[in-house]
Design an enzyme around this catalytic site. Structure first.
Site, mmCIF file in Angstrom:
data_model
loop_
_atom_site.group_PDB
_atom_site.id
_atom_site.type_symbol
_atom_site.label_atom_id
_atom_site.label_comp_id
_atom_site.label_asym_id
_atom_site.label_seq_id
_atom_site.Cartn_x
_atom_site.Cartn_y
_atom_site.Cartn_z
ATOM 1 N N PHE A 106 0.815 -1.208 0.000
ATOM 2 C CA PHE A 106 0.000 0.000 0.000
ATOM 3 C C PHE A 106 0.858 1.271 0.000
ATOM 4 O O PHE A 106 0.493 2.269 -0.613
ATOM 5 C CB PHE A 106 -0.965 0.003 1.177
ATOM 6 N N TYR A 147 -0.755 9.063 -1.735
ATOM 7 C CA TYR A 147 -0.173 9.944 -0.734
ATOM 8 C C TYR A 147 0.102 11.339 -1.278
ATOM 9 O O TYR A 147 0.100 12.313 -0.526
ATOM 10 C CB TYR A 147 1.066 9.287 -0.103
ATOM 11 N N GLU A 156 -6.639 7.061 6.846
ATOM 12 C CA GLU A 156 -6.878 6.315 5.592
ATOM 13 C C GLU A 156 -7.442 4.960 5.994
ATOM 14 O O GLU A 156 -6.734 3.987 6.169
ATOM 15 C CB GLU A 156 -5.610 6.195 4.747
ATOM 16 N N GLU A 190 -14.412 -0.956 5.598
ATOM 17 C CA GLU A 190 -13.412 -1.303 6.607
ATOM 18 C C GLU A 190 -13.669 -0.527 7.897
ATOM 19 O O GLU A 190 -12.790 -0.386 8.740
ATOM 20 C CB GLU A 190 -11.986 -1.111 6.058
#
Lengths: 663, 663
Positions: free
Chosen positions: B309, B316, B444, B453
């Site tokens: 990731f 980012y 995040e 999530e």
């Protein structure tokens, strides 16, 4: 056994004193009451998921556990609309409904009643499904709908309103479909002064109607001032109670409440058509109870089964008539016997009263009748009777493969049929060779769906036992099917045996023998597979019949049949009712096809042939079903598939994976 | 990894010498050949079930086992019509087909090709299903259809013919449906000079096209006399090969056979758009491979996952831009801090380079940024970069619950970020209390379907860490769905893990993370659930926002969403593609919604949300889906249901029985 009795309940819209209400109802001969779960005074403004729980209803101390679990049906608050368009309302009402359901969980009520007011029940069905997933001992869910949507009064044409999604049947059917036809969910019909068409009423007979609500407002007063119902309403009440519905009296009491229940008991007692059909009393208790079909070829039947079947008051009469006609026909036109005489090699159980030479006698006046699959002898008896009536001289050879039945047969020969020419041959009709050959072979090898106990294979295997030109009784039979709606049978098949999904698929690929009660015929019965005996051989490419190594017809008992029906009324198809009819000889028939059922014949219940995915069908659509009868070296099985418009079920029972008949 | 290469086969309509044909093809750079199973010379007049088996085809000795199992696709005899109306023809052809299939069984061919010529494939599908039930190592079945039904030339209107059951897509789709979308069954498209509309071609991209047949007749000669294809045909070939189709050259050879295959290799090598999108190379090998979504809240991520990731080239950057904009906004309009000062109680891992008093510093020029779920620090880095760019003085508090990541963070503070004001707080953001509160919280926590999530639950739990008026990055996100057709994904989900029926239901009630390739969008993506941060409280009945015992907004993260689409082209729906987009701050977005996908962002594959029973949908019909986001004390889950016309799927994942996210 007696007919099920009527069970009446009393509905309260408010119960300030639950114990008093229940006592009053029981004293007036009601069996149960219907009351709100939440006292209307406690109507909540809103409920949060913040963990606040208030005293929104009565304490559970006011009734005995016995009363809670058998005498009280709880009604959820009528104003709850968990399918509201408004998200906030929907969420709050959902919280309220869950609160009421979880309160009931502790009480163990037999049933919880809720009302359906439209086809929008997505969220309601989801909540109920979640309740069933969560709860170890859930109550039944009773979904209440009006028999007529009175908001539809403006629609004059009954046919139009029927198609419409405003039809209460449709509200119920969609709701039940969303719950995958869960058998714990039933429908409650609220009667009104006006009644829908007979066709629409009939459709309800296929649904699990657990109760009808009879408002006091639809009673009127007779001359003496007592409350009575119109004839149409009386008939409807009786019909529904016969289908195991309970009756709930509801609404303002214009009379002593006892009068209503007394009147309902009276119309039930006075009802017409109280069974004189032997089938009705025979089948009592077996309604909608699924049984795996017998496999008399692979398994030997037991004494109990023989006992039941031999008691059929009609079947053996029909056989006797058919045999008598065949004997008379042969008296007129005997079959010339071209075979050479030989001694029966394996005749081991002949009646000692008869001279050995009889076994070889072949004078023209003696007609040889072979009973193939003689069991304990009912067809031998029918043949002897037929011979007496027609004054025929018969020689009976009874072939039976079941050793236990052979013992009984031998005893009958010694004790009952002494002096008659009856020989018992133990063995499988497909594998023995006998001389002389038969003028007539008589068999009873049919299952509920005709050929499903392998009569074609047995009789083709025994074809060598019949003289050319000889008679087979039966000489022809055909299976029939009709598409049916029956959430109850489908749900029963789905969970039969183990209830796991693996098992479910198996169970929905199996024929079930069942006395079907709670079902509705979507369309008429139609023919599927036909067989004739003696059978003719397949034709080769030059059109000649082919023969096997014994010179017997080379038959092909595989079949494919495609059958179509036009749908006359919106419905949901769950499978087929399966039946057979059979020509014994000339015009002597036996039938379990509903329209031609031999009156009083009890030997066969129909079969239910499920489909894995129920199909919603609409007026004017065509249902097309294809059935295959498949054969390999050791077994026979059916496969089937159904198409409606562009929708198609999976293929059922591919390669006989779930059900088969062993050869 | 390189793009999959083109694989070409050569079709023979007759093979007098199979070995010679194969040798010729391999020498000309073909990888395999397609040849009849039965030599046409041996065409049988009829076949009986009498046990006679003749030499109806060649011996299996003529090729090596290796060649049989990898280089030869067998074609069943083209004249076989097992769905003939004529019972005798049907039965004989069925016998022939079974004979050919059982011959192939011994050879272990990779694939068996048969042709579909109409939608009448009931019996053909039944025979293939039976073949798969019976056979331990069955071949693939390749069902060949023409790309255009040339018999339909008279129908001028493309739209009409598309609706019609005469459309080859429909033949294939019905056939595949009858086989329950078995993944061992694929489709072979035979190209013609004319091509159907782009819309119809696109639909094929959702089907498992295993090969395209290119007849030599559609090649024409270029100036030098070599065979070439039109531009449209070239594009189609490339597109299909990109979707893993093989290419079969068929028909009379007007050139050296090698020219065709050389040409095909050439257009493949010269194809445009050869991936410069990082996603394409990143996802190579993951096409249509189903993965269970991560549960980073319940489980701690491992090093490998962090590694992957953190490599995202785009995500980012976007965060950094958003943080920079937020810092600039706060420089202009600082948040007045009304909180009383207290010492951070559990600040145990602060950078020793920084004076203890810094922890308490609250001078206006310092902006406190909390990174919630800091992992190994990429958002800390982004924040530091943003502070540098905007010339802001920031204090960063990195909260992380995963002890392994905390170790890495602490090391970074010591080694990489020395001299910067970074504090690491181990713990679950929902359960810690920190002072001073943050001006900005950065997190995040999004999954492929946005909130899946549990970002809403985490950020609401951490709401007390943010100053009133503070900024959350992200500040809003929304999940999206589109109904899709994908037999491949559906079949993969059906058999995933164990392949039993019990498991099947579970797998079809689960969200799957997957890089979807072999699918077709039936309609556009639409919004499902939206969340905002900081979240607002539910309103009470007086319209006031409610708060919890801490005085924080009492949020309700349950959701219901009903979404509808109009079908533009006949198709079969197998489920949904699920995506999200997210507003980080102001106009800084990240998105995996196909139409707005952040270019080059690789952190998320979409989700596939299956439905248990694929739905055949027709042009003009409305698909209506309802999704619920449900919550109880320890978990969150989704439920969903789909309606098309009067058809409805079962409720999926009732009560979270098959899939859930643990709190």
């Amino acid at each position: 056994m007696s007919q099920p009795d009527i069970s009446c309940g009393l509905e309260f819209s408010i119960t300030s004193d639950l114990q008093a209400c229940l006592t009053q109802a029981l004293h007036s001969n009601f069996s149960f009451i219907v009351a709100p779960i939440v006292h209307p005074r406690f109507r909540r403004q809103h409920v949060l998921n913040s963990g606040k729980v208030g005293g929104f209803t009565r304490s559970d101390m006011i009734l005995s556990p016995q009363d809670w679990t058998s005498r009280l049906v709880g009604k959820v608050s009528p104003y709850l609309n968990v399918d509201s368009e408004v998200s906030l309302v929907r969420q709050r009402h959902e919280d309220c409904l869950n609160e009421e359901l979880s309160y009931c969980r502790g009480l163990g009520l037999p049933a919880i009643m809720l009302s359906l007011t439209s086809q929008k029940t997505n969220n309601l069905a989801r909540i109920i499904q979640s309740y069933y997933e969560n709860c170890h001992h859930p109550s039944l869910i009773w979904a209440r709908v009006p028999l007529l949507n009175t908001n539809l009064r403006t629609v004059a044409n009954d046919e139009d309103s029927e198609l419409s999604s405003n039809e209460p049947w449709f509200w119920w059917s969609k709701f039940h479909e969303r719950l995958d036809y869960d058998k714990r969910v039933g429908v409650i019909l609220e009667l009104s002064a006006d009644l829908p068409s007979q066709k629409m009423l009939k459709r309800w007979l296929g649904e699990p109607v657990k109760a009808i609500v009879v408002p006091t407002s639809i009673f009127h007063n007779n001359k003496k001032g007592y409350p009575v119902l119109s004839r149409a309403h009386q008939e409807l009440v009786v019909r529904m109670v016969e289908h195991e519905a309970q009756v709930i009296v509801s609404g303002a009491r214009r009379h002593n409440i006892e009068y209503y229940v007394q009147y309902l008991y009276r119309i039930w007692k006075r009802r017409p058509n109280q069974a004189d059909d032997p089938m009705l009393s025979y089948a009592r208790g077996w309604e909608d109870y699924l049984q795996i079909p017998l496999q008399p070829l692979a398994d030997n039947l037991d004494t109990h089964t023989y006992n039941v079947f031999e008691k059929d008051p009609i079947k053996y009469d029909q056989y006797q008539k058919a045999i008598a006609k065949a004997l008379l026909a042969l008296q007129k036109n005997p079959i010339l016997n071209l075979e050479q005489k030989t001694v029966i090699g394996n005749c081991i159980l002949k009646n000692e009263q008869i001279d050995q030479s009889d076994c070889n006698s072949d004078d023209k006046s003696t007609i040889t009748v072979m009973v193939l699959g003689a069991g304990r002898g009912p067809l031998v008896r029918a043949t002897l009777n037929a011979a007496d009536i027609t004054n025929s001289k018969v020689k009976i050879i009874a072939v039976e493969k079941n050793p236990c039945a052979v013992v009984v047969l031998a005893a009958q020969v010694r004790e009952v049929w002494r002096g008659r020419d009856v020989v018992v041959i133990p063995g499988d009709m497909r594998h023995i060779n006998l001389t002389p050959k038969a003028d007539i072979i008589v068999s009873e090898l049919l299952g509920s769906w005709g050929d499903n106990e392998l009569s074609p294979e047995c009789l083709d295997g025994a074809a060598g036992l019949l003289k050319p030109g000889g008679i087979s009784i039966p000489c022809a039979y055909t299976s029939h099917v009709a598409p049916i709606s029956s959430p109850r049978l489908w749900a029963a098949a789905k969970v039969a045996v183990s209830g796991t999904s693996v098992q479910k698929d198996k169970n929905l690929e199996t024929l079930w023998v069942v006395y079907m009660q709670n079902k509705h015929d979507i369309a008429d019965t139609k023919l599927v597979f036909s067989f004739e005996h003696p059978a003719r051989g397949q034709k080769d490419h030059e059109g000649q019949e082919m023969t096997d190594y014994r010179g017997l017809p080379l038959t092909d008992n595989r079949r494919t049949a495609t059958v179509s029906w036009t749908v006359e009324q919106d419905n949901v198809m769950h499978g087929f009712g399966g039946y057979f009819d059979c020509k014994l000889y000339e015009d002597e028939m036996i039938s379990i096809v509903p329209s031609t059922h031999s009156p009083g014949m009890i030997s066969w219940f129909p079969v239910f042939i499920p489909i894995k995915t129920p199909l919603r069908v609409h007026k004017g659509e065509t249902i097309t079903a294809t059935f295959w009868r498949c054969i390999d070296t050791r077994r026979v099985w059916y496969e089937w598939i159904v198409e409606v418009g562009n929708r198609v079920t999976p293929l059922h029972n591919c390669n006989g994976r779930s059900s088969e008949m062993l050869l």
